[in-house]
Design an enzyme around this catalytic site. Structure first.
Site, short mmCIF file in Angstrom:
data_model
loop_
_atom_site.label_atom_id
_atom_site.label_comp_id
_atom_site.label_asym_id
_atom_site.label_seq_id
_atom_site.Cartn_x
_atom_site.Cartn_y
_atom_site.Cartn_z
N GLY A 8 0.77 -1.24 0.00
CA GLY A 8 0.00 0.00 0.00
C GLY A 8 0.81 1.30 0.00
N LYS A 10 3.24 1.22 -5.08
CA LYS A 10 3.94 0.50 -6.16
C LYS A 10 3.13 0.55 -7.46
CE LYS A 10 4.10 -3.41 -3.92
NZ LYS A 10 3.44 -3.00 -2.67
N THR A 11 1.81 0.36 -7.33
CA THR A 11 0.97 0.31 -8.54
C THR A 11 0.97 1.65 -9.26
OG1 THR A 11 -0.42 -1.40 -7.58
CG2 THR A 11 -1.36 -0.17 -9.40
N LYS A 24 3.01 -8.78 -12.81
CA LYS A 24 2.83 -8.94 -11.36
C LYS A 24 2.90 -10.44 -11.13
CE LYS A 24 1.01 -7.53 -7.21
NZ LYS A 24 1.24 -6.33 -6.40
N ASP A 45 -4.01 -4.99 -10.01
CA ASP A 45 -2.86 -4.11 -10.26
C ASP A 45 -2.58 -4.01 -11.76
OD1 ASP A 45 -2.52 -3.42 -7.64
OD2 ASP A 45 -0.97 -4.91 -7.23
N GLY A 62 3.69 -6.77 -1.88
CA GLY A 62 4.11 -6.30 -0.56
C GLY A 62 5.50 -5.69 -0.60
N ASN A 114 7.24 8.43 -2.16
CA ASN A 114 5.84 8.64 -2.52
C ASN A 114 5.06 9.17 -1.33
OD1 ASN A 114 3.47 8.51 -4.08
ND2 ASN A 114 2.98 6.48 -3.28
N1 LIG Z 1 0.99 9.87 -4.49
C1 LIG Z 1 -0.23 9.48 -4.24
N2 LIG Z 1 -1.24 10.38 -4.22
C2 LIG Z 1 -2.51 9.99 -3.96
N3 LIG Z 1 -2.89 8.72 -3.70
C3 LIG Z 1 -1.91 7.79 -3.71
C4 LIG Z 1 -0.56 8.10 -3.96
N4 LIG Z 1 0.16 6.97 -3.90
C5 LIG Z 1 -0.69 5.98 -3.63
N5 LIG Z 1 -1.95 6.47 -3.51
C6 LIG Z 1 -3.16 5.67 -3.23
O1 LIG Z 1 -2.84 4.81 -2.14
C7 LIG Z 1 -3.41 3.51 -2.36
C8 LIG Z 1 -2.29 2.47 -2.35
O2 LIG Z 1 -1.44 2.68 -3.46
P1 LIG Z 1 -1.01 1.48 -4.42
O3 LIG Z 1 -2.18 0.63 -4.73
O4 LIG Z 1 -0.26 2.07 -5.56
O5 LIG Z 1 -0.02 0.71 -3.41
P2 LIG Z 1 0.72 -0.68 -3.65
O6 LIG Z 1 2.05 -0.55 -3.01
O7 LIG Z 1 0.68 -1.00 -5.09
O8 LIG Z 1 -0.17 -1.72 -2.84
P3 LIG Z 1 -0.19 -3.35 -2.94
O9 LIG Z 1 0.88 -3.81 -2.02
O10 LIG Z 1 -1.57 -3.68 -2.48
O11 LIG Z 1 0.06 -3.72 -4.38
C9 LIG Z 1 -4.15 3.58 -3.69
O12 LIG Z 1 -5.51 3.87 -3.42
C10 LIG Z 1 -3.49 4.75 -4.41
O13 LIG Z 1 -4.33 5.38 -5.34
MG LIG Z 2 -0.14 -2.69 -6.05
#
Ligand SMILES: Nc1ncnc2c1ncn2[C@@H]1O[C@H](COP(=O)(O)OP(=O)(O)OP(=O)(O)O)[C@@H](O)[C@H]1O
Ligand SMILES: [Mg+2]
Length: 236
Positions: A15, A18-19, A40, A51, A120, A177
């Site tokens: 969270g 990364k996505t 992925k 993702d 993760g 980020n």
């Molecule tokens: N810079 C940002 N500005 C606004 N919202 C963000 C930002 N970065 C991440 N988010 C929001 O935070 C949430 C988590 O981000 P994201 O899904 O990219 O994390 P992740 O690391 O890919 O998670 P996972 O481990 O589940 O794959 C999402 O709802 C995303 O839109």
């Molecule tokens: Mg992700």
């Protein structure tokens, strides 16, 4: 020899963005003329990768272009929202390193760049024998770290860098980020300078908190440019 066509995007936690980073890096590199695909290895929490679906919002991919592209991009999709090892166990699935490796190699044959979004963080188990970082080491993949910029980021990021360095994995860069709209600016900017000082890893930039995909694309551009410069230097 480190792999040259693919890079693993890991994070300091689940969270942390990364996505969103993978999605915008993919579209940025495509705008520079590279033929990009995302992958992925293990998606948990849904039957079809959420993702990958999100990457596709900015990286239109025609699944019909290549047979099995969907499976190659996401070899394992598991509905149980848990760590890959646990989700696999609960569904009676065995996550095989060889299957992931084959899928990666196939994509590398057809695309200039394969951006792999990790599950993760770096030390999340993939199966009973391997952590995510072990898989990166096996595949000799360079890694990009997405660091969620918040209180605690110094510890999480430096631990991640050490865990990767301890496996002789090349850390190609760090992207910070802002995952929350509000935060103590003193702490958040200090995080970046302290991590930069102690990690010896190039900081490609900080993604601000954004309100939508258009803003994200614009704000990501300097980070994409920093990545692209390094990529070009290594691929001359
Ligand atoms: N810079 C940002 N500005 C606004 N919202 C963000 C930002 N970065 C991440 N988010 C929001 O935070 C949430 C988590 O981000 P994201 O899904 O990219 O994390 P992740 O690391 O890919 O998670 P996972 O481990 O589940 O794959 C999402 O709802 C995303 O839109
Ligand atoms: Mg992700």
């Amino acid at each position: 020899m480190t792999r040259t066509r693919s890079i693993l995007i890991t994070g300091t936690d689940t969270g942390v963005g990364k996505t969103i980073i993978c999605r915008h890096l993919a579209v940025y590199l495509q705008s520079r003329g590279l033929n990009v695909i995302t992958q992925k290895w293990v998606q948990t929490g849904c039957a079809e990768s959420d993702d990958i679906r999100e990457h596709n919002l900015t990286l239109p991919v025609f699944e019909a272009q290549m047979p099995n592209l969907k499976e190659l991009r996401c070899p394992y999709s598991l509905p149980y929202a848990a760590s890959p090892h646990l989700a696999a166990k609960s569904h009676g699935v065995e996550i095989k390193a060889a299957r992931i490796e084959e899928a990666l190699i196939t994509l590398e044959r057809h695309f200039d760049v394969v951006l792999v979004e990790g599950s993760g963080g770096a030390l999340v188990p993939l199966n009973e024998e391997m952590l995510m970082a072990d898989m990166a080491a096996r595949l000799k993949m360079p890694v990009l770290i997405v660091a969620g910029n918040r209180l605690g980021a110094i510890n999480h990021t430096l631990l991640t860098v050490e865990a990767l360095a301890g496996r002789s994995i090349r850390v190609g860069g760090l992207i910070f980020n802002r995952i929350a709209n509000l935060g103590d600016e003193t702490i958040l900017s200090d995080n970046i300078s302290v991590i930069s000082q102690f990690s010896n890893v190039p900081v490609l930039g900080e993604m601000p908190f954004v309100t939508g995909p258009e803003e994200a694309q614009v704000r990501f551009a300097p980070i994409g440019a920093a990545f692209y410069r390094l990529w070009r230097e290594e691929h001359q």
